[in-house]
Design a protein around this motif. Structure first.
Motif, PDB file in Angstrom:
ATOM      1  N   GLU A  57      15.421  41.681  -5.966  1.00 55.30           N
ATOM      2  CA  GLU A  57      15.040  42.862  -6.736  1.00 55.30           C
ATOM      3  C   GLU A  57      13.808  42.528  -7.570  1.00 55.30           C
ATOM      4  OE1 GLU A  57      18.187  44.595  -8.996  1.00 55.30           O
ATOM      5  OE2 GLU A  57      19.642  44.505  -7.338  1.00 55.30           O
ATOM      6  N   LEU A  58      12.735  43.260  -7.331  1.00 55.57           N
ATOM      7  CA  LEU A  58      11.484  43.063  -8.071  1.00 55.57           C
ATOM      8  C   LEU A  58      11.186  44.330  -8.859  1.00 55.57           C
ATOM      9  CD1 LEU A  58      11.335  41.131  -5.483  1.00 55.57           C
ATOM     10  CD2 LEU A  58       8.888  41.106  -5.883  1.00 55.57           C
ATOM     11  N   ASP A  59      11.219  44.226 -10.178  1.00 58.87           N
ATOM     12  CA  ASP A  59      11.010  45.387 -11.044  1.00 58.87           C
ATOM     13  C   ASP A  59       9.908  45.064 -12.052  1.00 58.87           C
ATOM     14  OD1 ASP A  59      11.162  47.704 -12.468  1.00 58.87           O
ATOM     15  OD2 ASP A  59      13.183  47.400 -13.238  1.00 58.87           O
ATOM     16  N   LEU A  73      11.417  39.631   2.875  1.00 54.32           N
ATOM     17  CA  LEU A  73      11.843  40.569   1.838  1.00 54.32           C
ATOM     18  C   LEU A  73      12.751  41.642   2.446  1.00 54.32           C
ATOM     19  CD1 LEU A  73       8.439  40.856   0.004  1.00 54.32           C
ATOM     20  CD2 LEU A  73      10.582  40.408  -1.198  1.00 54.32           C
ATOM     21  N   LEU A  78      11.855  46.941  -4.316  1.00 56.10           N
ATOM     22  CA  LEU A  78      10.621  46.765  -5.095  1.00 56.10           C
ATOM     23  C   LEU A  78      10.362  48.038  -5.880  1.00 56.10           C
ATOM     24  CD1 LEU A  78      10.394  44.811  -2.534  1.00 56.10           C
ATOM     25  CD2 LEU A  78       7.947  44.851  -2.948  1.00 56.10           C
ATOM     26  N   VAL A  81       5.921  47.760  -8.600  1.00 57.03           N
ATOM     27  CA  VAL A  81       5.318  46.463  -8.260  1.00 57.03           C
ATOM     28  C   VAL A  81       3.839  46.684  -7.936  1.00 57.03           C
ATOM     29  CG1 VAL A  81       5.346  44.517  -6.654  1.00 57.03           C
ATOM     30  CG2 VAL A  81       7.503  45.527  -7.435  1.00 57.03           C
ATOM     31  N   LEU A  98      10.871  50.585  -1.266  1.00 53.27           N
ATOM     32  CA  LEU A  98       9.663  50.443  -2.085  1.00 53.27           C
ATOM     33  C   LEU A  98       9.461  51.737  -2.872  1.00 53.27           C
ATOM     34  CD1 LEU A  98       9.291  48.484   0.450  1.00 53.27           C
ATOM     35  CD2 LEU A  98       6.872  48.565  -0.068  1.00 53.27           C
ATOM     36  N   VAL A 101       5.121  51.533  -5.662  1.00 54.36           N
ATOM     37  CA  VAL A 101       4.463  50.252  -5.362  1.00 54.36           C
ATOM     38  C   VAL A 101       2.987  50.523  -5.090  1.00 54.36           C
ATOM     39  CG1 VAL A 101       4.344  48.305  -3.757  1.00 54.36           C
ATOM     40  CG2 VAL A 101       6.576  49.204  -4.476  1.00 54.36           C
TER      41      VAL A 101
END
Length: 211
Positions: A57-59, A73, A78, A81, A98, A101
């Motif tokens: 998890e990219l926040d 991934l 995302l 991002v 996504l 993004v």
């Protein structure tokens, strides 16, 4: 009176030491980070090689100018991002989500995007080639000036996206749609008929008067 010793000027080396040097980009090589959670992280210019980020998890992550090579991934999330100017090579984003993004000016080569969900993604000026985007769903994305080459786009769903200047295999898609609309409008336009006649009817002859 005793003379005070003169103060020697600072050397060039000492002056350089006082200058704050920018931090070196982060490097991740052969890292296993599946399921990791990155929140509000500055990874500008980072180098990721052979990294597993499956279901990560990219926040609010800043990855401007990053280089991602052989990065998994798959099924990752995302959100917010920044990947402006990033380079993605042999990356797997199949079934990923996504949202918001930024991929403006990014380069995607040999990327697996199959069945991914892309909402409010900005791909203005991006270059995408040899990418598997089959069954992906694009919603509210900006594809202005993007270029897609030699990619799998079967069963792609595009909803509310901006496609001005989008080129796929050398074809301007916005112009293609405009031509199709013009042809459809022309085919629906009523055809002109000759005056005094009704389409589909023949004039009936009056019987000759009997004597």
């Amino acid at each position: 009176m005793v003379k005070k010793p003169s103060i020697a000027p600072a050397s060039a080396d000492a002056a350089e030491d006082q200058v704050v040097q920018p931090p070196r980009p982060e490097r991740f090589h052969g890292s296993a980070l599946a399921g990791a959670d990155f929140d509000d992280v500055d990874l500008r210019g980072a180098r990721l090689h052979n990294v597993a980020l499956t279901k990560a998890e990219l926040d609010d992550v800043d990855l401007r100018g990053a280089r991602l090579h052989n990065v998994a991934l798959t099924k990752a999330e995302l959100d917010d991002v920044d990947l402006r100017g990033a380079r993605l090579h042999n990356a797997a984003l199949a079934e990923a989500e996504l949202d918001d993004v930024d991929l403006r000016g990014a380069r995607l080569h040999n990327v697996a995007l199959a069945k991914a969900e892309l909402d409010d993604v900005d791909l203005r000026g991006a270059r995408i080639d040899n990418t598997d985007a089959a069954e992906t769903r694009w919603s509210g994305a900006s594809l202005r000036g993007a270029r897609i080459e030699a990619s799998d786009l079967r069963e792609v769903t595009i909803v509310g996206c901006k496609i001005d200047g989008l080129t796929i295999d050398g074809v301007r898609i916005d112009r293609l749609f405009e031509d199709a609309k013009r042809r459809a409008s022309a085919s629906l336009a009523p055809k002109a008929t000759a005056k005094g006649t009704l389409p589909g009817r023949k004039k009936s002859k009056r019987p000759a008067p009997t004597k």
